[in-house]
Motif scaffolding. Structure first.
Motif, short mmCIF file in Angstrom:
data_model
loop_
_atom_site.label_atom_id
_atom_site.label_comp_id
_atom_site.label_asym_id
_atom_site.label_seq_id
_atom_site.Cartn_x
_atom_site.Cartn_y
_atom_site.Cartn_z
N GLY A 161 -39.27 25.16 -3.51
CA GLY A 161 -40.71 25.39 -3.44
C GLY A 161 -41.52 24.11 -3.56
O GLY A 161 -42.75 24.20 -3.68
N ARG A 162 -40.84 22.97 -3.56
CA ARG A 162 -41.48 21.65 -3.65
C ARG A 162 -42.26 21.47 -4.94
O ARG A 162 -43.24 20.74 -5.00
N ARG A 163 -41.81 22.11 -6.02
CA ARG A 163 -42.41 21.94 -7.34
C ARG A 163 -41.50 20.98 -8.14
O ARG A 163 -40.77 21.39 -9.05
N TYR A 164 -41.54 19.73 -7.75
CA TYR A 164 -40.53 18.79 -8.23
C TYR A 164 -40.65 18.47 -9.72
O TYR A 164 -39.64 18.21 -10.38
N GLY A 165 -41.85 18.48 -10.25
CA GLY A 165 -42.00 18.26 -11.69
C GLY A 165 -41.31 19.34 -12.50
O GLY A 165 -40.59 19.06 -13.47
N ASP A 166 -41.49 20.59 -12.08
CA ASP A 166 -40.81 21.70 -12.75
C ASP A 166 -39.30 21.60 -12.55
O ASP A 166 -38.52 21.92 -13.46
N ALA A 167 -38.88 21.19 -11.36
CA ALA A 167 -37.45 21.07 -11.08
C ALA A 167 -36.79 20.07 -12.02
O ALA A 167 -35.69 20.31 -12.53
N LYS A 168 -37.45 18.97 -12.29
CA LYS A 168 -36.89 17.96 -13.19
C LYS A 168 -36.76 18.51 -14.61
O LYS A 168 -35.78 18.22 -15.31
N ALA A 169 -37.74 19.29 -15.05
CA ALA A 169 -37.67 19.88 -16.39
C ALA A 169 -36.49 20.84 -16.49
O ALA A 169 -35.74 20.83 -17.48
N HIS A 170 -36.31 21.68 -15.47
CA HIS A 170 -35.16 22.59 -15.45
C HIS A 170 -33.85 21.80 -15.41
O HIS A 170 -32.86 22.18 -16.03
N MET A 171 -33.85 20.71 -14.64
CA MET A 171 -32.64 19.89 -14.51
C MET A 171 -32.19 19.36 -15.87
O MET A 171 -30.99 19.42 -16.21
N ARG A 172 -33.13 18.84 -16.65
CA ARG A 172 -32.76 18.28 -17.95
C ARG A 172 -32.16 19.33 -18.86
O ARG A 172 -31.16 19.09 -19.56
N GLU A 173 -32.75 20.51 -18.88
CA GLU A 173 -32.20 21.59 -19.71
C GLU A 173 -30.84 22.04 -19.20
O GLU A 173 -29.91 22.28 -19.97
N ALA A 174 -30.73 22.16 -17.88
CA ALA A 174 -29.46 22.60 -17.29
C ALA A 174 -28.34 21.61 -17.60
O ALA A 174 -27.21 22.00 -17.91
N GLN A 175 -28.63 20.32 -17.52
CA GLN A 175 -27.62 19.30 -17.79
C GLN A 175 -27.13 19.37 -19.23
O GLN A 175 -25.92 19.27 -19.49
N ALA A 176 -28.04 19.56 -20.17
CA ALA A 176 -27.65 19.66 -21.58
C ALA A 176 -26.78 20.89 -21.82
O ALA A 176 -25.77 20.83 -22.53
N LEU A 177 -27.18 22.01 -21.24
CA LEU A 177 -26.41 23.24 -21.40
C LEU A 177 -25.03 23.12 -20.77
O LEU A 177 -24.03 23.62 -21.31
N ALA A 178 -24.96 22.48 -19.60
CA ALA A 178 -23.68 22.32 -18.93
C ALA A 178 -22.72 21.48 -19.76
O ALA A 178 -21.51 21.75 -19.81
N GLU A 179 -23.25 20.45 -20.42
CA GLU A 179 -22.40 19.64 -21.27
C GLU A 179 -21.82 20.46 -22.42
O GLU A 179 -20.66 20.31 -22.79
N MET A 180 -22.63 21.34 -22.99
CA MET A 180 -22.14 22.18 -24.09
C MET A 180 -21.13 23.21 -23.61
O MET A 180 -20.26 23.64 -24.36
N SER A 181 -21.24 23.60 -22.35
CA SER A 181 -20.31 24.60 -21.82
C SER A 181 -18.97 23.99 -21.45
O SER A 181 -17.94 24.67 -21.48
N GLY A 182 -18.97 22.72 -21.06
CA GLY A 182 -17.74 22.10 -20.58
C GLY A 182 -17.30 22.58 -19.22
O GLY A 182 -16.17 22.35 -18.80
N ASP A 183 -18.19 23.25 -18.49
CA ASP A 183 -17.88 23.84 -17.19
C ASP A 183 -18.16 22.83 -16.08
O ASP A 183 -19.32 22.55 -15.77
N HIS A 184 -17.12 22.29 -15.46
CA HIS A 184 -17.31 21.28 -14.42
C HIS A 184 -17.88 21.86 -13.14
O HIS A 184 -18.54 21.14 -12.37
N GLU A 185 -17.66 23.14 -12.90
CA GLU A 185 -18.21 23.74 -11.70
C GLU A 185 -19.73 23.78 -11.75
O GLU A 185 -20.41 23.46 -10.77
N ILE A 186 -20.28 24.15 -12.91
CA ILE A 186 -21.74 24.22 -13.00
C ILE A 186 -22.32 22.82 -13.14
O ILE A 186 -23.43 22.55 -12.67
N LYS A 187 -21.57 21.89 -13.74
CA LYS A 187 -22.02 20.50 -13.74
C LYS A 187 -22.17 19.99 -12.31
O LYS A 187 -23.15 19.30 -11.98
N PHE A 188 -21.20 20.30 -11.47
CA PHE A 188 -21.28 19.88 -10.07
C PHE A 188 -22.54 20.44 -9.42
O PHE A 188 -23.26 19.72 -8.72
#
Length: 424
Positions: A195-222
């Protein structure tokens, strides 16, 4: 006497998603942490427990089982053979009846958390979250880029995290909960990108990256890092796009599964297109095609990947790359190939590909074909999908600039006025 099947253990393993081999691995890890020595259990050891052939494991193994499960071994159906229990009444109790009562008690506690104050979170909860995730994926492929999809995915990420505090769970289940939350956040991120809402996308990205690290799931990290590469590509920032995509491509999953490798390479080709690197584009596309042909079609893969990545998507990314390079005949070729094999549920992708095809035709001076192609884009996508809407606005401006006195300009003007009016 025949061994009695340990139904309590079987039920617990099913609830928490353990196979015989995976439980053996978990107990071996706990044994190493407790004793300093790696455990020697394997799937056959656990099958012996399940069948009742081993009803009372060694003391270190029992402690490791309690560490993994968070329950006393007796709650998992283990009982010492031939050993008198302390309560006189229990000495007369039939062992099978005792085991059935124990299993029923565990089930009742799970069904009535208010009585115990603690709810047990299990793989059935994970399964329900994964069903919701599949619904988000399907909605994204139908509509794409909508704020409602982004908000719904973010809400579901929060629900997955709330389960962490709702009760007790094994480490395996907790990791899966973090993985689910990361998956929902990555979908919110993608909806914002689309939707070209890049500021929001970056905020979601940071949260997603932290959660993925806690999960240890390489598929979702990818998925998250690959989405980050796509985000920077859409923003016209190839340096950051390469850096993010390289993180995705460097994960072990790309060496284990050619399908992940192929997607990473296809997106790399699209970034090369933005960077105006023709050689890099062709090389990455050739490598992506080779990897796609080597993949095992029956391998177990996440729903988000199976839902969209195939030969049609590879051609879609090639179309994007060649369009950016200004190689319009090659772009048109890949657009037609994409549309000929695109799966019916990929409604958003069909609108994007059709719009890009119109641009490729227009750039080659085929005004009538280009206008006819652009008119095939559904009105709801043309007016409600941010990327499609912007590309069609650019198409109209380019058409008027290149063929100001052509009848196709009038046709396009009337089409946008009449066909889009009811959806705006």
């Amino acid at each position: 006497m025949d061994a009695t099947r340990n139904e309590a253990l079987v039920a617990w393993m099913g609830e928490h998603g353990y196979s015989s081999n995976s439980l053996a691995d978990a107990v071996n890890t706990a044994l190493e942490q407790l004793t300093g020595r790696v455990g020697g259990l394997d799937g056959s050891s656990v099958r012996d427990w399940k069948a009742g052939r081993v009803s009372w494991p060694k003391s270190a193994t029992r402690r490791a089982l309690e560490t993994v499960s968070g329950l006393p071994v007796t709650a998992l159906g283990f009982l010492p053979r031939g050993r008198a229990v302390s309560a006189p009444a229990a000495q007369q109790e039939d062992p099978d009846m005792k085991r059935r009562t124990l299993v029923a008690g565990i089930a009742a506690a799970a069904a009535a958390p208010g009585l115990t104050g603690t709810r047990r979170i299990g793989m059935s909860d994970i399964g329900r979250l994964q069903e919701r995730f599949a619904e988000v994926i399907a909605s994204d492929h139908r509509h794409g880029g909508q704020l409602g999809i982004e908000q719904r995915a973010a809400q579901l990420a929060d629900e997955a995290l709330n389960l962490q505090a709702a009760g007790s769970a094994t480490q395996r289940v907790r990791s899966s909960l973090y993985g689910c939350a990361a998956a929902f956040r990555s979908s919110a991120m993608w909806a914002a990108i689309d939707g070209r809402r890049y500021g929001d996308a970056k905020a979601h990205m940071r949260e997603a990256q932290a959660l993925a690290e806690m999960s240890g799931d390489h598929e979702i990290k990818f998925r998250i890092w690959s989405h980050a590469g796509a985000m920077y590509r859409h923003m016209g920032r190839p340096t950051e796009a390469f850096a993010a995509n390289d993180v995705a491509r460097g994960l072990h999953i790309t060496r284990r599964d050619p399908m992940f490798a192929s997607l990473g390479l296809a997106r790399q080709a699209a970034i090369h297109g933005v960077a105006q690197d023709r050689t890099g584009t062709r090389r990455a596309l050739d490598q992506a095609q080779d990897a796609l042909q080597r993949m095992d079609p029956d391998a177990d893969r996440p729903v988000w990947l199976l839902a969209f990545y195939d030969q049609a998507e590879l051609n879609s990314l090639a179309l994007s790359a060649y369009l950016a390079l200004g190689d319009y005949p090659a772009a048109e070729f890949h657009a037609h190939r994409c549309l000929s094999t695109l799966r019916s549920h990929m409604i958003r992708s069909q609108a994007i590909t059709t719009t890009r095809l119109a641009h490729a035709q227009l750039a080659q001076g085929d005004f009538e074909a280009a206008t006819s192609t652009a008119m095939r884009v559904p009105a709801d996508a043309a007016t409600q999908h941010a990327r499609v809407s912007r590309m069609l606005q650019e198409f109209g401006a380019a058409l008027r600039a290149r063929a100001p006195r052509s009848s196709t300009v009038q046709d396009w003007t009337e089409h946008t006025r009449d066909a889009w009016r009811t959806t705006t």
